[in-house]
Design an enzyme around this catalytic site. Structure first.
Site, PDB file in Angstrom:
ATOM      1  N   CYS A 182       0.843  -1.199   0.000  1.00 17.83           N
ATOM      2  CA  CYS A 182       0.000   0.000   0.000  1.00 17.83           C
ATOM      3  C   CYS A 182       0.882   1.254   0.000  1.00 17.83           C
ATOM      4  O   CYS A 182       1.989   1.249   0.537  1.00 17.83           O
ATOM      5  CB  CYS A 182      -0.905  -0.004   1.233  1.00 17.83           C
ATOM      6  SG  CYS A 182      -2.064   1.388   1.266  1.00 17.83           S
ATOM      7  N   ASP A 191       0.408   3.775   1.717  1.00 19.28           N
ATOM      8  CA  ASP A 191       0.369   4.369   3.065  1.00 19.28           C
ATOM      9  C   ASP A 191       1.787   4.690   3.564  1.00 19.28           C
ATOM     10  O   ASP A 191       2.670   3.821   3.556  1.00 19.28           O
ATOM     11  CB  ASP A 191      -0.321   3.368   4.016  1.00 19.28           C
ATOM     12  CG  ASP A 191      -0.677   3.999   5.347  1.00 19.28           C
ATOM     13  OD1 ASP A 191       0.228   4.549   6.014  1.00 19.28           O
ATOM     14  OD2 ASP A 191      -1.856   3.950   5.732  1.00 19.28           O
ATOM     15  N   ARG A 194       2.957   4.902   6.332  1.00 21.02           N
ATOM     16  CA  ARG A 194       3.399   4.175   7.532  1.00 21.02           C
ATOM     17  C   ARG A 194       3.873   2.757   7.213  1.00 21.02           C
ATOM     18  O   ARG A 194       4.244   2.010   8.124  1.00 21.02           O
ATOM     19  CB  ARG A 194       2.246   4.120   8.544  1.00 21.02           C
ATOM     20  CG  ARG A 194       1.786   5.492   8.997  1.00 21.02           C
ATOM     21  CD  ARG A 194       0.444   5.435   9.690  1.00 21.02           C
ATOM     22  NE  ARG A 194      -0.622   5.026   8.766  1.00 21.02           N
ATOM     23  CZ  ARG A 194      -1.901   4.881   9.108  1.00 21.02           C
ATOM     24  NH1 ARG A 194      -2.275   5.102  10.361  1.00 21.02           N
ATOM     25  NH2 ARG A 194      -2.802   4.509   8.222  1.00 21.02           N
ATOM     26  N   HIS A 238      -2.049  -4.061   4.996  1.00 20.59           N
ATOM     27  CA  HIS A 238      -1.877  -3.650   6.400  1.00 20.59           C
ATOM     28  C   HIS A 238      -3.233  -3.411   7.032  1.00 20.59           C
ATOM     29  O   HIS A 238      -4.181  -2.994   6.360  1.00 20.59           O
ATOM     30  CB  HIS A 238      -0.987  -2.402   6.496  1.00 20.59           C
ATOM     31  CG  HIS A 238      -1.597  -1.167   5.905  1.00 20.59           C
ATOM     32  ND1 HIS A 238      -2.186  -0.183   6.668  1.00 20.59           N
ATOM     33  CD2 HIS A 238      -1.734  -0.759   4.616  1.00 20.59           C
ATOM     34  CE1 HIS A 238      -2.631   0.791   5.881  1.00 20.59           C
ATOM     35  NE2 HIS A 238      -2.376   0.465   4.624  1.00 20.59           N
ATOM     36  N   CYS A 269      -6.118  -0.022   6.944  1.00 21.74           N
ATOM     37  CA  CYS A 269      -5.879   0.621   5.638  1.00 21.74           C
ATOM     38  C   CYS A 269      -7.045   1.551   5.273  1.00 21.74           C
ATOM     39  O   CYS A 269      -8.212   1.135   5.262  1.00 21.74           O
ATOM     40  CB  CYS A 269      -5.718  -0.467   4.570  1.00 21.74           C
ATOM     41  SG  CYS A 269      -5.403   0.199   2.919  1.00 21.74           S
TER      42      CYS A 269
HETATM   43 CO    CO Z   1      -3.391   1.203   3.031  1.00 24.85          CO
END
Ligand code: CO
Length: 200
Positions: A42, A44, A46, A98, A101
């Site tokens: 992803c 993301d 993080r 994750h 999400c």
């Molecule tokens: Co995500």
């Protein structure tokens, strides 16, 4: 004009610290990359592939998009997979989702976000394929389940690409893994969906 000087400063400090530890690091790396892994994760912020696996530059080839989706007609992702498998000859493709999400949450809650709703339609399809598993679950449990099922669906999609099918037909050693990462504790979990051949 804004030039984000602090990022150039931290880059200089980072490059200097690597060179101090290993003076030949960049010279060696500039000659070729030889990663053993392709990571599809992803976007993301993080969930950065290198940091959470403690891999150095040169060790993992990376493709990231919202909700780590592998779409059969996405030339971007397919090109990454082809290059990784046929040119870099990676031995492992890791699909890593994750928990928590935002893309998966938006798909589950069917909120409207504009253009991205079309992308997340692929995640909504995962709900439709597995509808009975969601019956009676609390919202948080549904979200966790969808994060996991989405990874498993994308493992299937990777395995079904002509690229991976051809690699297996040619007897190449290639495994496709489904993992999930917890932002809350920094721990990766194997969803035990590893596929290593066309028969699996
Ligand atoms: Co995500």
């Amino acid at each position: 004009m804004k030039i984000l000087k602090h990022l150039f400063d931290s880059n200089l400090a980072w490059a200097a610290s690597i060179k101090k530890e290993d003076p030949e690091f960049f010279t060696r790396l500039s000659k070729q990359q030889d990663p053993e892994y392709l990571w599809i994760g992803c976007s993301d912020s993080r969930v950065p592939a290198n940091q959470i696996t403690n891999l150095q530059p040169g060790e993992v080839f990376v493709h990231r998009n919202i909700a780590n989706v592998v779409v059969h007609t996405d030339l971007n992702c397919l090109s990454v997979i082809q290059f990784a498998v046929e040119v870099l000859k990676v031995k492992h493709i890791i699909i890593c989702g994750h928990y928590g999400c935002g893309g998966i949450k938006a798909a589950l809650e069917n909120q409207e976000h504009g253009l991205i709703d079309n992308w997340l339609r692929h995640v909504r399809d995962v709900i439709r394929f597995n509808a009975e598993q969601f019956d009676g679950l609390e919202h948080d449990k549904k979200l966790d389940l969808l994060c996991e099922l989405n990874v498993k669906e994308q493992v299937t999609n990777v395995c079904n690409t002509t690229i991976v099918q051809n690699a297996w037909k040619q007897g190449k050693e290639l495994s496709v893994h489904g993992w999930i990462y917890s932002i809350e504790n920094g721990i990766l979990k194997d969803l035990e969906t590893c596929v290593t051949s066309r028969d699996a």
